[in-house]
Design a protein around this motif. Sequence first.
Motif, PDB file in Angstrom:
ATOM      1  N   LYS A 125       0.825  -1.215   0.000  1.00  0.00           N
ATOM      2  CA  LYS A 125       0.000   0.000   0.000  1.00  0.00           C
ATOM      3  C   LYS A 125       0.853   1.256   0.000  1.00  0.00           C
ATOM      4  O   LYS A 125       0.589   2.177  -0.754  1.00  0.00           O
ATOM      5  N   ALA A 126       1.873   1.271   0.862  1.00  0.00           N
ATOM      6  CA  ALA A 126       2.581   2.519   1.116  1.00  0.00           C
ATOM      7  C   ALA A 126       3.847   2.711   0.285  1.00  0.00           C
ATOM      8  O   ALA A 126       4.240   3.836   0.014  1.00  0.00           O
ATOM      9  N   CYS A 127       4.473   1.632  -0.127  1.00  0.00           N
ATOM     10  CA  CYS A 127       5.762   1.775  -0.795  1.00  0.00           C
ATOM     11  C   CYS A 127       5.574   2.195  -2.256  1.00  0.00           C
ATOM     12  O   CYS A 127       4.939   1.495  -3.038  1.00  0.00           O
ATOM     13  N   ASP A 133       1.802   5.036  -7.523  1.00  0.00           N
ATOM     14  CA  ASP A 133       0.475   5.647  -7.708  1.00  0.00           C
ATOM     15  C   ASP A 133      -0.644   4.726  -7.222  1.00  0.00           C
ATOM     16  O   ASP A 133      -1.753   4.765  -7.754  1.00  0.00           O
ATOM     17  N   ASP A 134      -0.360   3.856  -6.276  1.00  0.00           N
ATOM     18  CA  ASP A 134      -1.342   2.900  -5.736  1.00  0.00           C
ATOM     19  C   ASP A 134      -2.051   2.162  -6.877  1.00  0.00           C
ATOM     20  O   ASP A 134      -3.262   1.963  -6.871  1.00  0.00           O
ATOM     21  N   GLY A 138      -6.779  -0.398  -7.060  1.00  0.00           N
ATOM     22  CA  GLY A 138      -8.011  -0.623  -7.812  1.00  0.00           C
ATOM     23  C   GLY A 138      -8.283  -2.098  -8.072  1.00  0.00           C
ATOM     24  O   GLY A 138      -9.343  -2.450  -8.610  1.00  0.00           O
ATOM     25  N   ARG A 139      -7.375  -2.972  -7.720  1.00  0.00           N
ATOM     26  CA  ARG A 139      -7.557  -4.408  -7.991  1.00  0.00           C
ATOM     27  C   ARG A 139      -8.068  -5.156  -6.750  1.00  0.00           C
ATOM     28  O   ARG A 139      -7.970  -6.366  -6.681  1.00  0.00           O
ATOM     29  N   PRO A 143      -3.423  -9.343  -0.921  1.00  0.00           N
ATOM     30  CA  PRO A 143      -2.177  -9.440  -1.692  1.00  0.00           C
ATOM     31  C   PRO A 143      -2.476  -9.755  -3.167  1.00  0.00           C
ATOM     32  O   PRO A 143      -2.336 -10.904  -3.604  1.00  0.00           O
ATOM     33  N   VAL A 144      -2.881  -8.725  -3.912  1.00  0.00           N
ATOM     34  CA  VAL A 144      -3.353  -8.961  -5.286  1.00  0.00           C
ATOM     35  C   VAL A 144      -2.271  -9.564  -6.180  1.00  0.00           C
ATOM     36  O   VAL A 144      -2.581 -10.337  -7.085  1.00  0.00           O
TER      37      VAL A 144
END
Length: 152
Positions: A125-127, A133-134, A138-139, A143-144
């Motif tokens: 999420k953060a790295c 751009d995250d 959206g997926r 752990p997508v």
Amino acid sequence: MPARPDDHLTIGEVIRRTGVPASALHFYERKGLIFSERGSGNQRIFPRHMLRRISLIIVAKRLDIRLSDVAEVFTTLPTDRAPTHKDWQRVSRIWKKQLEERRRAIENLEQELTGCIGCGCLSMKACLLLNPDDALGGRGPGPVRLQSAPPP
Ligand code: FES
């Protein structure tokens, strides 16, 4: 053997003048970057002005310009004569812009890496390096990357 025209060079002469090996010349020819003709005895001969195109390829390699970008720029160059001083100025401006864009991209990556130094979270999420751009947000949750990975 009949003499070839002075404005043409054998592949041996091209190799000697440019230092580019035959295998690379054949590769560039297959990619449409340079052209040869058939002389007497079906010998491959290169129009003398191909030396300039080969010089441009050598310069592009030094600048680490992708061959696809070289090919794109070469579509704007004349095929029946050597590129002019003006052609070279135009091509060098394009390549300079590409180098500047690459430098900016590397600087951005360097900044993101600096943020990671000493962190070690490797958070999806953060790295910014793991998930710029995250893009994974959206997926869906979880752990997508692992969920979409093929089974081992
Ligand atoms: S490792 Fe923590 S932000 Fe990249």
